[in-house]
Design an enzyme around this catalytic site. Structure first.
Site, PDB file in Angstrom:
ATOM      1  N   TYR A   1      18.532   6.329  -6.932  1.00 60.47           N
ATOM      2  CA  TYR A   1      18.126   6.525  -8.322  1.00 60.47           C
ATOM      3  C   TYR A   1      18.718   5.478  -9.252  1.00 60.47           C
ATOM      4  O   TYR A   1      18.350   5.408 -10.421  1.00 60.47           O
ATOM      5  CB  TYR A   1      18.514   7.934  -8.794  1.00 60.47           C
TER       6      TYR A   1
ATOM      7  N   LYS B   1      25.356  10.486   5.866  1.00 65.37           N
ATOM      8  CA  LYS B   1      25.046   9.639   7.015  1.00 65.37           C
ATOM      9  C   LYS B   1      26.197   8.649   7.204  1.00 65.37           C
ATOM     10  O   LYS B   1      26.022   7.450   7.412  1.00 65.37           O
ATOM     11  CB  LYS B   1      23.709   8.913   6.781  1.00 65.37           C
TER      12      LYS B   1
ATOM     13  N   ASP C   1      16.919  14.746  -1.622  1.00 60.78           N
ATOM     14  CA  ASP C   1      15.475  14.729  -1.839  1.00 60.78           C
ATOM     15  C   ASP C   1      14.746  15.249  -0.603  1.00 60.78           C
ATOM     16  O   ASP C   1      13.882  16.135  -0.674  1.00 60.78           O
ATOM     17  CB  ASP C   1      15.041  13.295  -2.150  1.00 60.78           C
TER      18      ASP C   1
END
Length: 457
Positions: A152, A222, A346
């Site tokens: 973002y 991750k 998301d």
């Protein structure tokens, strides 16, 4: 003359909500007007029934999206931002993302301009809603998705552009990067993840979990691949929990260590280290020393966490993003509150919404827990082909409004919204998206579904 008042912020960062707060709203584009007309009736009915006229919301329309552009020539007028800043809490329907170079998503712009750093996405099942999974009732999760960093932040350089060429030259000549497979045609994106941005998101998630009596907080990342960004998010989260919430939290590995001691009071530090990390014997001495130090630090918690006391603490754990997307399907009850970065959140929030009936009934909010500012919103798109047909499911905005009522401290009104939705769905009086999948259901228009919700309050 308006009788409404502005919501204030107390010194402890809680809201000071008057009995007649002014709340700005954006009805939204496409199906937005249909959805808003249905939703606002549900909110007003719940407030009236809960408080008998002692409380009331004064709605203030502000403009964004196509309606704003058509009236003002501006997709996001300054007056709209000023209203959300002044009145603290607002709600919005779905907005069109303008087509054209350099024009950002309006939703992203609102979040960034107001620094709404938490995207809050609760996901739960309503009995009777069609679902593609066998046990949708196992899903009861709240996702805290970081809203201002990661993708973002919008730092990208297009393939073949002068900016990409500069980035390539910098990476190769200044940073010594050699492993780009096709450097001359590569586009580049930069993924900023900061200590401050991560900590304020995770802090809000921990405080929510403690306040709501949730059993666990999972840091989804991750970090096995992106060690300094996503791995940093994980590490900073554990450190924050231990530093600021030590008496109220326990990490998963700490629980293993304490449990081993409870099962065998004579277990040595080295045996405990070997039990929590099966690869201990293959480690170099420095790594082994680090695991032993971890064991000793956890055992130092014995007075406050030992003898089973840790079982009553908030469990802080972490999970790799890809395995998380599997385990929310196969082991949904293992997850309660989730804190994660933007892109992971998301994927995860929409995947979970599918498990409980779809994004049409998935609520969302964008919140700054420091300033108190919050915008509650539909999580789906504008669906322009259904605009004006009084057809679509208004559940996303209605449930977002339920979140807003709870945020205001109007829990009684929020409970009536949930009661109404549960009743309408149980009676199988639903909009087309559910009706086509529910044997024996009665098809209801968007406005009629709102009527049904109100009747079941």
């Amino acid at each position: 003359m308006s009788s409404g008042q502005t919501i204030g912020i107390n010194p402890d960062k809680t809201l000071n909500v008057p009995d007649c707060p002014i709340i700005p709203f954006i009805e939204g584009d496409g199906t937005g007007p249909d959805i808003w007309a249905a939703s606002v009736r549900v909110f007003d009915a719940a407030v009236e029934k809960a408080y008998g006229g002692k409380r009331k919301i004064e709605w203030l329309e502000v403009l964004a999206g196509e309606k704003a552009f058509n009236k003002t020539g501006n997709w996001l007028p300054d007056e709209t931002l000023a209203a959300f800043r002044k009145y603290t809490v607002g709600i919005k329907g779905p907005l069109t993302t303008p087509v054209g170079g350099g024009i950002r998503s309006l939703n992203v712009a609102l979040r960034q301009m107001l620094d709404l750093y938490v995207c809050l996405r609760p996901v739960r099942y309503f009995e009777g809603v069609p679902s593609p999974v066998k046990r949708p009732q196992d899903v009861d999760m709240v996702i805290f998705r970081e809203n201002t960093e990661d993708i973002y932040a919008g730092i990208e350089f297009a393939s073949g552009s002068p900016e990409a060429a500069k980035m390539l030259a910098f990476l190769q000549s200044e940073m010594g990067v050699k492993k780009l497979r096709f450097p001359e045609t590569s586009a580049f994106g930069i993924k900023p993840i900061s200590v401050e941005g991560s900590e304020r998101l995770i802090r809000a998630a921990i405080e929510y979990a403690l306040r709501e009596g949730r059993k666990s907080l999972t840091l989804v990342h991750k970090g096995n691949i992106m060690k300094f960004t996503e791995g940093g998010f994980r590490d900073w989260g554990y450190a924050l929990a231990a530093r600021e919430f030590r008496g109220q939290t326990v990490s998963e590995r700490e629980s293993w260590i304490l449990s081993n001691k409870e099962k065998n009071a004579d277990i040595t530090v080295e045996a405990n280290a070997r039990a929590i990390d099966p690869g201990y014997d293959m480690m170099v001495p420095a790594q082994q020393a680090s695991i032993r130090a971890e064991v000793e630090t956890a055992l130092a918690l014995w007075p406050t966490h030992g003898n089973g006391q840790w079982k009553n603490k908030l469990m802080v754990r972490d999970s790799i993003a890809d395995i998380t997307l599997q385990q929310v399907l196969t082991r949904a009850t293992d997850f309660s509150v989730i804190a994660t970065m933007n892109l992971n959140g998301d994927y995860l929030s929409d995947a979970l919404a599918a498990q409980v009936g779809g994004i049409g009934i998935a609520p969302g909010a964008n919140i700054n827990y420091d300033s108190g500012h919050a915008i509650f919103e539909a999580t789906h798109g504008t669906a322009p082909k259904y605009a004006g047909l009084d057809k679509v499911n208004p559940g996303s905005v209605i449930l977002s409004g339920e979140m807003m009522l709870k945020h205001l401290g109007w829990d009684e009104a929020a409970a009536l919204v949930i009661k109404g939705i549960e009743g309408a769905i149980a009676a199988k009086t639903v909009t087309y998206d559910f009706e086509r999948l529910m044997p024996g259901a009665t098809l209801r228009k968007c406005s009629e579904f709102a009527d049904d919700i109100i009747s079941h309050m």
